[in-house]
Design a protein around this motif. Sequence first.
Motif, PDB file in Angstrom:
ATOM      1  N   ALA A  52     -10.793 -12.156  13.192  1.00  0.00           N
ATOM      2  CA  ALA A  52     -10.305 -11.964  14.565  1.00  0.00           C
ATOM      3  C   ALA A  52     -11.380 -11.293  15.422  1.00  0.00           C
ATOM      4  CB  ALA A  52      -9.024 -11.133  14.562  1.00  0.00           C
TER       5      ALA A  52
ATOM      6  N   LEU B  43       0.006  -3.865   8.509  1.00  0.00           N
ATOM      7  CA  LEU B  43      -0.698  -2.755   9.150  1.00  0.00           C
ATOM      8  C   LEU B  43      -1.900  -2.382   8.304  1.00  0.00           C
ATOM      9  CD1 LEU B  43       1.087   0.623   8.354  1.00  0.00           C
ATOM     10  CD2 LEU B  43       1.902  -1.566   7.485  1.00  0.00           C
ATOM     11  N   GLN B  44      -2.916  -1.871   8.956  1.00  0.00           N
ATOM     12  CA  GLN B  44      -4.062  -1.338   8.213  1.00  0.00           C
ATOM     13  C   GLN B  44      -4.268   0.122   8.607  1.00  0.00           C
ATOM     14  OE1 GLN B  44      -7.439  -4.097   7.892  1.00  0.00           O
ATOM     15  NE2 GLN B  44      -6.012  -5.817   7.827  1.00  0.00           N
ATOM     16  N   CYS B  45      -4.896   0.340   9.777  1.00  0.00           N
ATOM     17  CA  CYS B  45      -5.073   1.759  10.150  1.00  0.00           C
ATOM     18  C   CYS B  45      -3.758   2.381  10.601  1.00  0.00           C
ATOM     19  CB  CYS B  45      -6.156   1.923  11.219  1.00  0.00           C
ATOM     20  SG  CYS B  45      -5.625   1.612  12.911  1.00  0.00           S
ATOM     21  N   GLY B  46      -2.827   1.562  11.064  1.00  0.00           N
ATOM     22  CA  GLY B  46      -1.499   2.055  11.408  1.00  0.00           C
ATOM     23  C   GLY B  46      -1.356   2.624  12.809  1.00  0.00           C
TER      24      GLY B  46
ATOM     25  N   HIS C  98      -8.738 -11.351   7.497  1.00  0.00           N
ATOM     26  CA  HIS C  98      -8.046 -11.661   8.763  1.00  0.00           C
ATOM     27  C   HIS C  98      -8.618 -10.844   9.916  1.00  0.00           C
ATOM     28  CE1 HIS C  98      -4.106 -12.640   6.355  1.00  0.00           C
ATOM     29  NE2 HIS C  98      -4.869 -13.707   6.456  1.00  0.00           N
TER      30      HIS C  98
ATOM     31  N   HIS D 216       1.932  -6.424   4.402  1.00  0.00           N
ATOM     32  CA  HIS D 216       0.658  -5.805   4.796  1.00  0.00           C
ATOM     33  C   HIS D 216       0.420  -6.006   6.304  1.00  0.00           C
ATOM     34  CE1 HIS D 216      -3.202  -4.037   4.365  1.00  0.00           C
ATOM     35  NE2 HIS D 216      -3.919  -5.103   4.217  1.00  0.00           N
TER      36      HIS D 216
ATOM     37  N   ARG E 227      -6.326  -4.112  16.214  1.00  0.00           N
ATOM     38  CA  ARG E 227      -7.740  -4.387  15.951  1.00  0.00           C
ATOM     39  C   ARG E 227      -7.996  -4.680  14.480  1.00  0.00           C
ATOM     40  NH1 ARG E 227     -11.623  -6.562  18.929  1.00  0.00           N
ATOM     41  NH2 ARG E 227     -13.536  -5.340  19.050  1.00  0.00           N
ATOM     42  N   CYS E 228      -7.057  -4.358  13.606  1.00  0.00           N
ATOM     43  CA  CYS E 228      -7.323  -4.452  12.163  1.00  0.00           C
ATOM     44  C   CYS E 228      -6.849  -5.753  11.528  1.00  0.00           C
ATOM     45  CB  CYS E 228      -6.631  -3.312  11.419  1.00  0.00           C
ATOM     46  SG  CYS E 228      -7.211  -1.661  11.806  1.00  0.00           S
ATOM     47  N   THR E 229      -5.678  -6.219  11.896  1.00  0.00           N
ATOM     48  CA  THR E 229      -5.006  -7.235  11.071  1.00  0.00           C
ATOM     49  C   THR E 229      -5.277  -8.668  11.507  1.00  0.00           C
ATOM     50  OG1 THR E 229      -3.061  -7.307  12.492  1.00  0.00           O
ATOM     51  CG2 THR E 229      -3.054  -5.670  10.719  1.00  0.00           C
ATOM     52  N   GLY E 230      -5.909  -8.855  12.655  1.00  0.00           N
ATOM     53  CA  GLY E 230      -6.019 -10.218  13.165  1.00  0.00           C
ATOM     54  C   GLY E 230      -4.648 -10.835  13.418  1.00  0.00           C
ATOM     55  N   TYR E 231      -3.633 -10.002  13.468  1.00  0.00           N
ATOM     56  CA  TYR E 231      -2.240 -10.359  13.802  1.00  0.00           C
ATOM     57  C   TYR E 231      -1.533 -11.187  12.733  1.00  0.00           C
ATOM     58  CZ  TYR E 231      -3.880  -8.755  18.312  1.00  0.00           C
ATOM     59  OH  TYR E 231      -4.435  -8.002  19.309  1.00  0.00           O
ATOM     60  N   GLN E 232      -2.283 -11.701  11.747  1.00  0.00           N
ATOM     61  CA  GLN E 232      -1.685 -12.648  10.795  1.00  0.00           C
ATOM     62  C   GLN E 232      -0.460 -12.043  10.122  1.00  0.00           C
ATOM     63  OE1 GLN E 232      -3.357 -15.790  10.506  1.00  0.00           O
ATOM     64  NE2 GLN E 232      -4.378 -14.889  12.254  1.00  0.00           N
ATOM     65  N   ASN E 233      -0.645 -10.856   9.565  1.00  0.00           N
ATOM     66  CA  ASN E 233       0.443 -10.286   8.768  1.00  0.00           C
ATOM     67  C   ASN E 233       1.487  -9.577   9.623  1.00  0.00           C
ATOM     68  OD1 ASN E 233      -0.652 -11.328   6.477  1.00  0.00           O
ATOM     69  ND2 ASN E 233      -1.710  -9.441   5.891  1.00  0.00           N
TER      70      ASN E 233
ATOM     71  N   LEU F  46      -1.972  -4.952  21.383  1.00  0.00           N
ATOM     72  CA  LEU F  46      -3.256  -5.190  20.719  1.00  0.00           C
ATOM     73  C   LEU F  46      -3.295  -4.502  19.363  1.00  0.00           C
ATOM     74  CD1 LEU F  46      -5.746  -4.708  23.697  1.00  0.00           C
ATOM     75  CD2 LEU F  46      -4.780  -6.839  22.804  1.00  0.00           C
TER      76      LEU F  46
ATOM     77  N   HIS G 241     -10.100   4.404   6.378  1.00  0.00           N
ATOM     78  CA  HIS G 241      -9.323   4.537   7.616  1.00  0.00           C
ATOM     79  C   HIS G 241      -8.690   3.193   7.921  1.00  0.00           C
ATOM     80  CE1 HIS G 241     -13.610   3.932   8.038  1.00  0.00           C
ATOM     81  NE2 HIS G 241     -13.321   3.068   8.976  1.00  0.00           N
ATOM     82  N   GLY G 242      -7.891   2.736   6.976  1.00  0.00           N
ATOM     83  CA  GLY G 242      -7.198   1.469   7.159  1.00  0.00           C
ATOM     84  C   GLY G 242      -7.490   0.464   6.055  1.00  0.00           C
TER      85      GLY G 242
ATOM     86  N   LEU H   8       2.576 -11.030  12.406  1.00  0.00           N
ATOM     87  CA  LEU H   8       3.425 -12.192  12.702  1.00  0.00           C
ATOM     88  C   LEU H   8       4.256 -12.555  11.473  1.00  0.00           C
ATOM     89  CD1 LEU H   8       0.664 -14.205  14.601  1.00  0.00           C
ATOM     90  CD2 LEU H   8       2.755 -13.340  15.648  1.00  0.00           C
TER      91      LEU H   8
ATOM     92  N   ARG I 245       0.806  -1.222   0.000  1.00  0.00           N
ATOM     93  CA  ARG I 245       0.000   0.000   0.000  1.00  0.00           C
ATOM     94  C   ARG I 245       0.843   1.278   0.000  1.00  0.00           C
ATOM     95  NH1 ARG I 245      -4.284  -0.081   4.616  1.00  0.00           N
ATOM     96  NH2 ARG I 245      -2.387   0.544   5.716  1.00  0.00           N
TER      97      ARG I 245
END
Lengths: 768, 286, 163
Positions: free
Chosen positions: A666, C100-103, A662, C98, C138-144, C136, A491-492, C146, A10
């Motif tokens: 979760a 991160l999402q919201c960062g 993902h 990837h 909230r966006c990635t489910g930790y998969q990426n 914690l 926003h993400g 890790l 991204r």
Amino acid sequence: MNWTGRRLPRTEDPALLRGEGAFTADLAAGARAVRFLRSPYAAGRILSITAPDLPPGALLITGADLEGVGAIRPELFRFNYRAIAQPVLPRERVHFVGQPVAAVVAATPEEAEDIAETILLDIEPEDPVVTIDDALRPGTPTLHAEAPGNLVVDGTIRHPDCEAAFARADRIVELTLRSGRQNATPMEARAGLAAYDRATGRIRLTASCQMPHMLRTGIATLLGMAEADLQIVAPDVGGGFGQKMALFPEYPLLVWLARRHRGSFCWVEDRNENLIASAHSREQRHHLRAAFAADGTLLGLEADILANTGAFSCYPTTCGVEPLMALAEYPGPYRLPTYAARARALATNTCPAAPYRGVSRPVVTFGLERLMDRAAAALGIDPVALRRRNLVTEFPHVTPTGLTLDQASYVEALDRAVEAADIPAFRTRQQAARREGRYLGLGLAVFNERTGYGTPAFAARGMGIVPGYEVVDIAMTPAGEVEVRIGASPHGQGLRTALAQLAADRLGLDPSRIRVIHGDTDRTPYGWGSFASRGAVIAGGATQLAADKLAARLRRAAARLLQAEPESIALRDGAAWAGEASIPLTEIARRVHQRSEQLSDLDGFNLAETAQYDPGGTFSNACHVAEVEVDAETGHVRVLRFLVVEDAGRLLNPLIADGQVHGGVAQGIANALLEEVLYAPDGNPLTGSLADYLPPSAAEIPPIEIIHMETESPETLTGAKGLGEGGTIGAPAAIANAISDALAPFGVDITELPATPARIRALIRNAR
Amino acid sequence: MKCPPFDYHAPRSQAEALALLARHGEEGKILAGGQSLVPTMAFRLSRPASLIDINRIAELDHCRAEGGRLRIGALTRHARFERPVAPGPTGALLARAAEHIAHAPIRTRGTFCGSLAHADPASEWCCIALALGAEMRVLREGGERLVPAADWFQSVFTTALAPDELLAEVSLPLLGPDWRCGFAEFNRRAGDFALAMAVTALRLDPAGHVAEARIALGGVAGTPILAETAAASLLGAPPTPERLRAAAALAAEGFEPTEDAQVPADYRRDLVRAMTRRALEGSLAA
Amino acid sequence: MTKTPIRLTVNGVPHDIAVEPRRTLADALRDDCGLTGTHLGCEHGVCGACTVLLDGEVVRACLHFAIQADGRTIRTVEGLATPDGTLNPLQHAFWQHHGLQCGFCTPGFLMLATWLLEQEEPVDEARLRHVLSSNLCRCTGYQNILTAVRAAAQAIGKWTEAA
């Protein structure tokens, strides 16, 4: 077509990775700090609010100061909706613990908090209404005079032939299920920074929000100010998941302060406030009855849906959003000949409910998929076969609630999932484990996800404010870069990247030449924002249309310059081509703007276009499979495996799509096992810290396997379907079914989420 | 969520710290790791007028085996115990428990003695201290006393430590090779405070019979508690699976559990039964 | 309130600031040093968004008072990339995978992972999950996240398959 569909990292990321993102609180330097005083009582009458001598420069604002400021009062014109008014700051009564009742302004957040502690709130407590049962009890207090019996929404769909279906059923399966209350818990809580611009008299509100244009309209209306004098900026926003859609009282108050005191005011919500006083969701109880023929054919369904929607109605979606979504979407992906349902929203003295990723469909899917497993057991039919018998296979299909299901892969996704899960091998492991006193379970959830729906869908709900369309403005600069201005507000979700990929292919440009601009009402066309799994479909469709219009202009200009026919011009590799001859797009852009005498007779003096898109909507679909181990002694559930077969049509960027799945899964696992907002009987919240409200860590989330199918939607321009919410919709049901499978030897199953260890132990203990 | 104001003192010596404590009394509070104190201050549930930061006092920073006991100074961080600090069952037990204490960034700061002084009912160190018979070395200006673990824990977050006293050191017995220590705890999310935990220590005689037994439970009552009846039931016989199970059942019945919205009393008893049995079995399997 | 002058050396740069004793290290970094990359997600020590390195040790900056860090060295997310903005290998792995999402949680995870990868012991799957369960997202489910840290560990030879 070469950029769309790639796993492109991204463009949003490098700044965020360097710590150079700009979240609202990061921009607060120089602003005065605002701290809200919040009601300590669930219900009560305000007698007085008094302050000792305030230090110089400090302010105390109460409802009495807000003369002429309107109340938040969203409208819904159907389903017996009772419009209730939420004051920005109340003058008479408080309706939930955490409701803002006054605001303190000081130089720093520390000082504001110190002063807030000295303010005397004299509130006479009244009897609260906290639970669904409280709200329904005869003689219970009424929160709002406008809503007798605390009933704020009461919607019904009743097919006349439903009773007959039950009369001829071979088997009737019933289920009462309960969904606990949740908080979306974005990692960045809410925040707002209102700044007065002395040069123009305008206010800029920078806010961590999902719908900046709607927020502008809402605040300007409440404050009676010109909408043109208000700019809303959504900078980097640290997650939303629906929670940041609503117009909260805190934001108009910040704008009011900035106008009145001609300065900058910043409020950064703390985690405790967010947990008790932002927005909650999912507190619902459903009673279901399903009629089946002996061969497993579903004949009819009855649903009684109750939702605890808290003290007020969220703007703009209203407190109808949860019960009415459940009412409309209960048929799910199944062929349902006839349906009768009632959906009610109940006002209580709790934090107001608002949309949260999945909105009711996690509960609906929990209901349908538990029902399928119960029916399979009752009928002696394999649960997979029962689903296969009833899933919709011919498209388009019109549901009994009037929704049109477009091309999808319900059965195919189920089959792929069953194959990948290798159920026979699992059953062998399960038997072996049981001999050792260990309890493994496998659960399925098949569902569809209504995404990318435009104004017709929202209008059908009878909303006073009808969102849905998106507008995209596109322009090529004189130097040849492309600016894409969107009303959506990611926003993400990575829309900056995905939309650039889409536009790049239409324009024959590298995505690095494309800037997607969003989250600023001064710089983007009016639009709705990012919610309801709509970005790729609607903003994507509008972007594609706008890019095509720009491409047409570029072709016309190129045709003139290359002395060819516009139809023969191809755009690729940053140039326009007529056979072997080409001209760089940068050169076309320069000529249009700076040598307009050569080209302006074609399309005028710029390379700007606008496009609008308002699709009817599309349904993505998925099948989730969960494998769990239940510790029968402690009730603990460990998720061993989680498999998703996802069909969201054409994927614009599979890397981003996987991330959405993902994260959704979760949150769904957390919904199933961990997260629950709890209130004491007196309406005091018990989960005011992240030590009590439990978002999962990396230790609780298993590896998530994803298999994509790509059944392109005929209903969307891009062929894409939304997928932002699906993970959250399916996972709770899959986990609940897996736990139920594990607990089969005890003869109990899961009807309440989250399935906490204490609840699971209680089931096992009572079974024994 | 900002802390209330306080005065800050950073003494360089034990004597200086004790003088400050004497001066500030009830209004003063020791700041060591701060990993429990600061959150309570952020919620404004605790508002000491003065914080006395002992992190610069070198004489409090020690952890050594001496005279058959492990002596743990007030600045010894949780992370120190992640690898055994001493050979034998005591060091191994501490290492076993350490990984359950919150998370790595907490363990680098939080201290063993701080946990004992804070006395969270679900503290792993408090439970171990009670199980093993820790001894607290408490200093005040012009005085010193030793407090056995049995007298230390008084109620939730309340210990025998007076406002003008400093918990300078905790000592634990270094158990011999004939001891078998076990640890088990249950929480819903990694690193969270346990809903129940059990620490067990059995001494086996040469015939393999249980000669001494200690079972402590944490997170289930206002303070860590000893399951004495359960422990006594194991004495004088081999620790067979049946006897361990019976002892665990006794432990589950022998206390008054704290209850809350998420943990009803009977569930707490279920957890104690499971954790006690697992701790005992684990100690013998090793 | 009276303020005390202190010096924080952040990413090699000394910052001479004056703080109230109650000011947390996180607030001082953000508001007094202007380094807003360190985020506050809960301010009570659970979420880990404010994770930084203090004299090489990983800490929660919301649970530490700035005044305690007087004279000490701190590393924050702003110190990871080179001055021209080039991402370091860990940041690059987060980008490519990837992570991160919201960062918003990202700076905390980067600093936690930085610490993990600088420890002597190799990293296996269990240790990776154990250490990263501290924070914690909230966006990635930790998969990426890790995946990214695993890739970074492999790149520097710190990764080991489960013992």
